[in-house]
Design an enzyme around this catalytic site. Structure first.
Site, PDB file in Angstrom:
ATOM      1  N   GLY A 103       0.819  -1.201   0.000  1.00  0.00           N
ATOM      2  CA  GLY A 103       0.000   0.000   0.000  1.00  0.00           C
ATOM      3  C   GLY A 103       0.850   1.247   0.000  1.00  0.00           C
ATOM      4  O   GLY A 103       2.064   1.191   0.185  1.00  0.00           O
ATOM      5  N   PRO A 104       0.220   2.395  -0.208  1.00  0.00           N
ATOM      6  CA  PRO A 104       0.956   3.663  -0.226  1.00  0.00           C
ATOM      7  C   PRO A 104       1.570   3.964   1.141  1.00  0.00           C
ATOM      8  O   PRO A 104       1.197   3.349   2.146  1.00  0.00           O
ATOM      9  CB  PRO A 104      -0.134   4.696  -0.583  1.00  0.00           C
ATOM     10  N   PRO A 105       2.495   4.906   1.203  1.00  0.00           N
ATOM     11  CA  PRO A 105       3.079   5.280   2.496  1.00  0.00           C
ATOM     12  C   PRO A 105       2.030   5.868   3.428  1.00  0.00           C
ATOM     13  O   PRO A 105       1.140   6.596   3.010  1.00  0.00           O
ATOM     14  CB  PRO A 105       4.130   6.341   2.123  1.00  0.00           C
ATOM     15  N   GLY A 106       2.158   5.526   4.702  1.00  0.00           N
ATOM     16  CA  GLY A 106       1.309   6.144   5.708  1.00  0.00           C
ATOM     17  C   GLY A 106      -0.066   5.544   5.869  1.00  0.00           C
ATOM     18  O   GLY A 106      -0.923   6.154   6.509  1.00  0.00           O
ATOM     19  N   VAL A 107      -0.322   4.351   5.324  1.00  0.00           N
ATOM     20  CA  VAL A 107      -1.653   3.757   5.469  1.00  0.00           C
ATOM     21  C   VAL A 107      -1.717   2.767   6.619  1.00  0.00           C
ATOM     22  O   VAL A 107      -2.770   2.172   6.860  1.00  0.00           O
ATOM     23  CB  VAL A 107      -2.115   3.080   4.148  1.00  0.00           C
ATOM     24  N   GLY A 108      -0.609   2.540   7.321  1.00  0.00           N
ATOM     25  CA  GLY A 108      -0.648   1.724   8.526  1.00  0.00           C
ATOM     26  C   GLY A 108      -0.151   0.308   8.361  1.00  0.00           C
ATOM     27  O   GLY A 108      -0.566  -0.580   9.104  1.00  0.00           O
ATOM     28  N   LYS A 109       0.770   0.078   7.425  1.00  0.00           N
ATOM     29  CA  LYS A 109       1.255  -1.293   7.203  1.00  0.00           C
ATOM     30  C   LYS A 109       2.049  -1.796   8.405  1.00  0.00           C
ATOM     31  O   LYS A 109       1.837  -2.904   8.887  1.00  0.00           O
ATOM     32  CB  LYS A 109       2.125  -1.323   5.929  1.00  0.00           C
ATOM     33  N   THR A 110       2.976  -0.971   8.883  1.00  0.00           N
ATOM     34  CA  THR A 110       3.810  -1.395  10.010  1.00  0.00           C
ATOM     35  C   THR A 110       2.985  -1.561  11.274  1.00  0.00           C
ATOM     36  O   THR A 110       3.153  -2.533  12.020  1.00  0.00           O
ATOM     37  CB  THR A 110       4.935  -0.371  10.240  1.00  0.00           C
TER      38      THR A 110
ATOM     39  N   LYS B  43      -9.001   4.214  -7.333  1.00  0.00           N
ATOM     40  CA  LYS B  43      -9.610   5.084  -8.353  1.00  0.00           C
ATOM     41  C   LYS B  43     -10.993   5.557  -7.914  1.00  0.00           C
ATOM     42  O   LYS B  43     -11.359   6.726  -8.123  1.00  0.00           O
ATOM     43  CB  LYS B  43      -9.694   4.340  -9.682  1.00  0.00           C
TER      44      LYS B  43
ATOM     45  N   SER C 175      -4.749   1.848 -18.691  1.00  0.00           N
ATOM     46  CA  SER C 175      -6.104   2.033 -18.155  1.00  0.00           C
ATOM     47  C   SER C 175      -6.794   3.296 -18.654  1.00  0.00           C
ATOM     48  O   SER C 175      -7.984   3.473 -18.415  1.00  0.00           O
ATOM     49  CB  SER C 175      -6.056   2.044 -16.623  1.00  0.00           C
TER      50      SER C 175
END
Length: 803
Positions: free
Chosen positions: A387-394, A752, A709
């Site tokens: 996912g993009p940075p800052g979405v809470g993966k860690t 999107k 796309s």
């Protein structure tokens, strides 16, 4: 005395009553002093009349001078200090003007050096240089020294002060005692002039300061200068003594401890309870092994190394290497596991506490834990959070570890270029260590932790190896039960470990590595989700970080929405956290300055705290040849306005701009070819493209764009231009177009859709093969949207321009 009594001297001989008195004490009574003398240089410090010292000089430049002095009847020579460090190459201008007349005794030379004893006589002043090169000869004067009454109170006071200072110096340096004895054997302490010169000679003052004493013919002024120097010398000697005592005290303490240890060791040996360092190490390792369950192979290796250690000398390098190796082997948690907590209700509660939104991700994790609950353990799994940075993966990885009740260890593999970081160094290298995974297992003291590998898409490669390939063994459930670290050189079971990897995109992850992972995608947040995250997590965190109490600085929901829409539109929440932190800091400044006790921030106050908005409200582009498309980026979804215009009708042509990639250029050419060949069927002028030079542009030209796309979007823009008809209502679309007019599936549907909702577009056109992707979206994302699914481009035309 006539000149015939001194045949070696040239010049006049005069009689000076003061000097005759002094020399009477040193040499012979009524001795007359020569007015022309040979000169020798003094480099280190001036020579004083009260001194008698051996001197050493180089034979080369001064041998002739010494010979001539020896041939004289009186053996007198002038010693004058020189400026700087010059000695053998001294010139007349290098000499000071005042020096000391001395008598030379017992000159001798050997090994290129001249040595003689110099006995001080009196001060003199150089009046004129007779010879400007060695041997130096000068005409000198003996200035009459003002007589000082040695019984006067002032001179007595100075003399007493000097004597007391010398007495204080004696205990601090034994060398002073020897010099004082020598002085008292030759002179009376009641002679203040000689006492003053003697005191000056004891000091280690700079040459310039001592030269000032030599040049002071007035006894009182001389005594003043010497008293200052001797007091400084006393302070330095005291400081040296303190330093020496501290060092000696420390050394004495260390020696005492050493002797006590040796005595203790001897007593223990006599009693039979002594252990040397080697035995103590082996006992420590055996004690550790009693608490562990080692596989047979590892136990065999440990026994071999223990036997090897028992035969090595304690001080040998091989002993240290073996000891460190055994320390690692016995520190690993062989056979130690934490019990998994597989309560799904508790796990969901923890995930909801730690995160707002991400319901689809939470469901995937609950499904994953449910399988573990059915099997009785969570093993052999590798999750990849993309996912993009800052979405809470860690933070999701931490929550999974907390939900399972396992230890958590995180390290980043971004930029890692050495495979030894993964599999360890061979023990033959100095400073060798195991790899990161073995280090993690040792630190968490459990054989089944949750290990997070951050930024796995940014792992590097170099001449030192390919870490991504080294990860294949670690992250393969079929292989990691027998993971072999180069340092340990024994198999270690990592199959019970749960690995969670994070990445911003999967394109740069090698396919063999990607195949071993179960991918879970984290898309960007909607405004409502960001609002909930800000209220429940980010804002309280910033308040605590600033040391504020609850209620001192508050913010309205409307203000947070404005920050989200106007300042922090990225997919994650890092920028949102930064802006909230800025609001809090501005509020703290006002509170500290006593401008307000409590701060309440609403929408109207934001520009005072955050300046102008970074993003102004967007409106969908409207006009002929203008269509809104949807695109996916590593930072989340974005809307993309595509513009088409007719440049002229002089000739047929097609131009593309907007920093497009190869795939997007091909997609644009397909759209141009398809619309041109089917223009009549779509109620456009069949000859439009035959005569028109068409320009297709994608704004934000500095941003690279690629992918298929936007095919139907570009085709719709070209058709709008050919029909001279604008899009009747706001809508956005995405889909790949083929030459036969088919609309194929594309990725990033969630991102999107979120991008379209963010700019207020409620009508979307998606490929029919993406219907399942849309239906899997949360209800709050789908709410309020009208979605058309298309298989052919003619379906797009019907929706946009009507049947």
């Amino acid at each position: 005395m006539s000149e015939e009594h001194n045949p070696a001297l040239e010049g006049e001989i005069v009689d000076n009553g003061e000097n005759s008195r002094e020399i009477g004490k040193l040499n012979l009574p009524a001795q007359t002093l020569p007015t022309t003398v040979h000169i020798l240089p003094m480099t280190e410090k001036p020579f004083f009349p009260a001194q008698t010292l051996p001197l050493v000089m180089n034979e080369g430049p001064w041998m002739e001078t010494v010979k001539q002095i020896g041939e004289s009847g009186h053996h007198l020579v002038g010693l004058v200090a020189v400026r700087g460090d010059v000695s053998d190459d001294a010139r007349p201008e290098d000499f000071y003007t005042v020096g000391t007349l001395v008598r030379m005794h017992h000159p001798m030379h050997s090994d290129g050096k001249i040595q003689f004893i110099a006995e001080g006589v009196t001060r003199f002043k150089v009046a004129e240089w007779v010879s400007g090169k060695p041997p130096f000869v000068a005409r000198v004067e003996y200035p009459s020294q003002p007589r000082q009454n040695s019984t006067s109170e002032e001179v007595k006071a100075y003399a007493l002060a000097i004597i007391n200072a010398i007495k204080d110096l004696l205990p601090l340096n034994p060398l002073y005692s020897e010099e004082l004895k020598f002085f008292l054997n030759r002179f009376s302490p009641n002679e203040p002039a000689l006492l003053t010169d003697f005191a000056a000679s004891l000091t280690t003052a700079p040459k310039e300061k001592l030269q000032e004493v030599i040049e002071a013919f007035n006894l009182r002024k001389r005594m003043q200068k010497v008293l200052v120097l001797i007091k400084k010398e006393l302070e330095v000697a005291k400081l040296q003594t303190q330093i020496r005592e501290k060092v000696e005290e420390k050394m004495t303490q260390q020696q005492r401890e050493f002797f006590l240890r040796e005595q203790l060791r001897a007593i223990q040996k006599e009693l039979g309870i002594a252990k040397d360092d080697r035995t103590a190490d082996i006992d420590l390792y055996r004690e550790r092994l009693e608490k562990l369950t080692l596989p047979a192979q590892a136990q065999k290796k440990v026994d071999e190394e223990m036997n090897k250690l028992s035969g090595l000398e304690h001080g040998s390098p091989e002993y240290t290497v073996t000891r460190n190796y055994l320390d690692w082997l016995t520190s690993l948690p062989w056979g130690k596991y934490t019990k998994d907590k597989l309560d799904l209700v508790r796990a969901r509660k923890i995930l909801d506490q730690d995160h707002d939104g991400l319901d689809d991700v939470k469901e995937r994790i609950i499904e994953f834990l449910a399988v573990g609950a059915m099997k009785g353990e969570v093993a052999g799994s590798i999750l990849l959070l993309v996912g993009p940075p800052g979405v809470g993966k860690t933070s999701i990885g931490k929550s999974v570890a907390r939900a399972l009740g396992r230890q958590f260890y995180r390290f980043s593999v971004g930029g890692m270029r050495d495979e030894a970081e993964i599999k360890g160094h061979r023990r033959t290298y100095i400073g060798a260590l195991p790899g990161k995974f073995i280090q993690a297992i040792k630190e968490v003291e459990s054989q089944n932790p949750v290990i997070m590998l951050d930024e796995v898409d940014k792992i590097g490669a170099s001449y030192q190896g390919d870490p991504a390939s080294a990860l294949l063994e670690v992250l393969d459930p079929e292989q990691n039960s027998d993971f072999l670290d180069h340092y340990l050189d024994v198999r270690f079971d990592l199959s019970k470990t749960l690995f969670i990897c994070t990445a911003n995109q999967v394109d740069t992850i090698p396919s063999p590595l990607l195949d071993r992972m179960e991918t879970i995608r984290l898309s960007g947040y909607l405004t409502e989700e960001k609002l909930a995250i800000a209220k429940h997590h980010l804002w309280p965190k910033q308040i605590k970080k600033a040391g504020l109490k609850r209620g001192q600085v508050t913010v309205t929901d409307g203000a947070i929405r404005r920050i989200i829409d106007g300042y922090a539109r990225e997919a994650g929440v890092r920028q949102l956290e930064h802006y909230l932190g800025k609001v809090v800091r501005k509020g703290v400044v006002k509170i500290v300055r006593k401008e307000a006790e409590k701060i309440h921030v609403n929408v109207g106050d934001l520009e005072d705290y955050l300046d102008q908005r970074a993003y102004l409200p967007e409106k969908p582009a409207v006009g002929i040849g203008m269509v809104t498309g949807l695109a996916w980026t590593a930072l989340g979804g974005v809307t993309l306005t595509i513009e088409a215009t007719k440049v002229h009708t002089l000739n047929r042509g097609f131009k593309l701009t907007g920093k497009l990639g190869e795939v997007m250029k091909e997609s644009a050419e397909i759209a141009y070819s398809y619309v041109s060949s089917h223009l009549k069927a779509f109620k456009g002028d069949p000859g439009f493209f035959d005569a028109a030079f068409v320009h297709l542009h994608l704004p934000e030209g500095a941003t690279p764009k690629d992918g298929p796309s936007a095919g139907i979007t570009m085709a719709t823009a070209l058709l709008s231009l050919a029909r001279n008809e604008k899009i009747p209502r706001p809508m956005a679309m995405t889909g790949e177009l083929t030459l036969t007019g088919q609309v194929l599936a594309v990725g990033g549907i969630r991102e999107k859709v979120i991008a379209a909702k963010r700019v207020g577009i409620r009508e979307l056109i998606l490929p029919s093969s993406c219907e399942a992707d849309f239906e899997r979206l949360p209800d709050y994302v789908k709410a309020g949207l009208q979605v058309h699914y298309v298989k052919q481009f003619k379906d797009v035309v019907k929706i946009v321009f009507g049947p």
